[in-house]
Design a protein around this motif. Structure first.
Motif, short mmCIF file in Angstrom:
data_model
loop_
_atom_site.label_atom_id
_atom_site.label_comp_id
_atom_site.label_asym_id
_atom_site.label_seq_id
_atom_site.Cartn_x
_atom_site.Cartn_y
_atom_site.Cartn_z
N ASP A 1 0.82 -1.21 0.00
CA ASP A 1 0.00 0.00 0.00
C ASP A 1 0.86 1.26 0.00
OD1 ASP A 1 -2.28 -1.54 -0.04
OD2 ASP A 1 -2.70 -1.32 2.10
N LEU A 2 2.05 1.18 0.59
CA LEU A 2 2.95 2.33 0.58
C LEU A 2 3.58 2.57 -0.79
CD1 LEU A 2 4.88 2.03 3.96
CD2 LEU A 2 3.31 3.85 3.28
N THR B 1 11.37 4.07 1.85
CA THR B 1 10.95 5.47 1.86
C THR B 1 12.15 6.41 1.82
OG1 THR B 1 10.78 5.40 4.27
CG2 THR B 1 8.74 5.07 3.01
N PRO C 1 5.50 10.07 -1.58
CA PRO C 1 4.17 9.80 -1.06
C PRO C 1 3.12 9.61 -2.14
CG PRO C 1 5.21 11.52 0.23
CD PRO C 1 6.11 11.25 -0.95
N MET D 1 1.81 6.03 -2.71
CA MET D 1 0.89 5.38 -1.77
C MET D 1 -0.50 5.30 -2.35
SD MET D 1 1.87 6.89 2.00
CE MET D 1 1.38 8.56 1.64
N ASN D 2 -1.22 4.22 -2.00
CA ASN D 2 -2.61 4.17 -2.41
C ASN D 2 -3.48 4.82 -1.34
OD1 ASN D 2 -3.08 2.22 -0.39
ND2 ASN D 2 -2.92 0.50 -1.80
N ASP D 3 -4.76 4.95 -1.65
CA ASP D 3 -5.69 5.63 -0.73
C ASP D 3 -5.77 4.93 0.62
OD1 ASP D 3 -6.21 7.59 -2.58
OD2 ASP D 3 -8.04 6.64 -3.33
N ARG E 1 -2.93 6.08 2.76
CA ARG E 1 -3.14 7.46 3.21
C ARG E 1 -4.13 7.50 4.38
NH1 ARG E 1 -1.95 8.06 -2.04
NH2 ARG E 1 -0.73 9.83 -2.71
N GLU E 2 -5.20 6.73 4.26
CA GLU E 2 -6.21 6.69 5.33
C GLU E 2 -5.62 6.12 6.62
OE1 GLU E 2 -9.63 4.56 3.86
OE2 GLU E 2 -9.77 5.88 2.11
N ILE F 1 -2.49 6.17 7.60
CA ILE F 1 -1.55 7.14 8.17
C ILE F 1 -2.31 8.29 8.83
CG2 ILE F 1 0.20 8.86 7.58
CD1 ILE F 1 1.22 6.76 5.50
N ARG F 2 -3.37 8.77 8.18
CA ARG F 2 -4.19 9.84 8.79
C ARG F 2 -4.79 9.37 10.10
NH1 ARG F 2 -7.01 10.40 3.90
NH2 ARG F 2 -5.69 11.58 2.50
#
Length: 104
Positions: A25-26, A47, A86, A89-91, A94-95, A97-98
């Motif tokens: 996913d990253l 990264t 970044p 990354m897929n959605d 991102r979700e 990490i948020r």
């Protein structure tokens, strides 16, 4: 299921320990290919090139891929081009990490 697809699935279980999100996913895994003899070749990045956990991540990738039925060997190649950002990354990443940031 093709062996390559099974490896991609196994790699979704490998987390980047610093971020807490899986390496697929990253966007850290660039390519998975399996030769006729069962040799799995994985091209990936990190990264940052100076990642202090590089050895641990590569070891986890090797173990996850080796556990897939039909895989006889695993070679992980770390590459730095294209450079990770970044945007790879897929959605879902991102979700995650948020959500982690909102817990802090």
């Amino acid at each position: 299921m093709k062996t390559e697809d099974a490896i991609w699935g196994a790699l979704e279980e490998v987390l980047d320990p610093e971020v807490g999100v899986n390496i697929v996913d990253l966007g850290l895994v660039y390519e998975v290919a399996v030769e006729d003899n069962g040799q799995a070749n994985i091209e990936m990045t990190l990264t940052i090139p100076q990642c202090p956990l590089a050895d641990e991540i590569v070891k986890n990738v090797e173990e996850a891929a080796a556990a897939v039925q039909g895989v006889k060997g695993v070679k992980v190649s770390l590459v730095w081009e294209p450079k990770w950002s970044p945007a790879r990354m897929n959605d879902k990443a991102r979700e995650e990490i948020r959500a982690r940031r909102s817990l802090v």
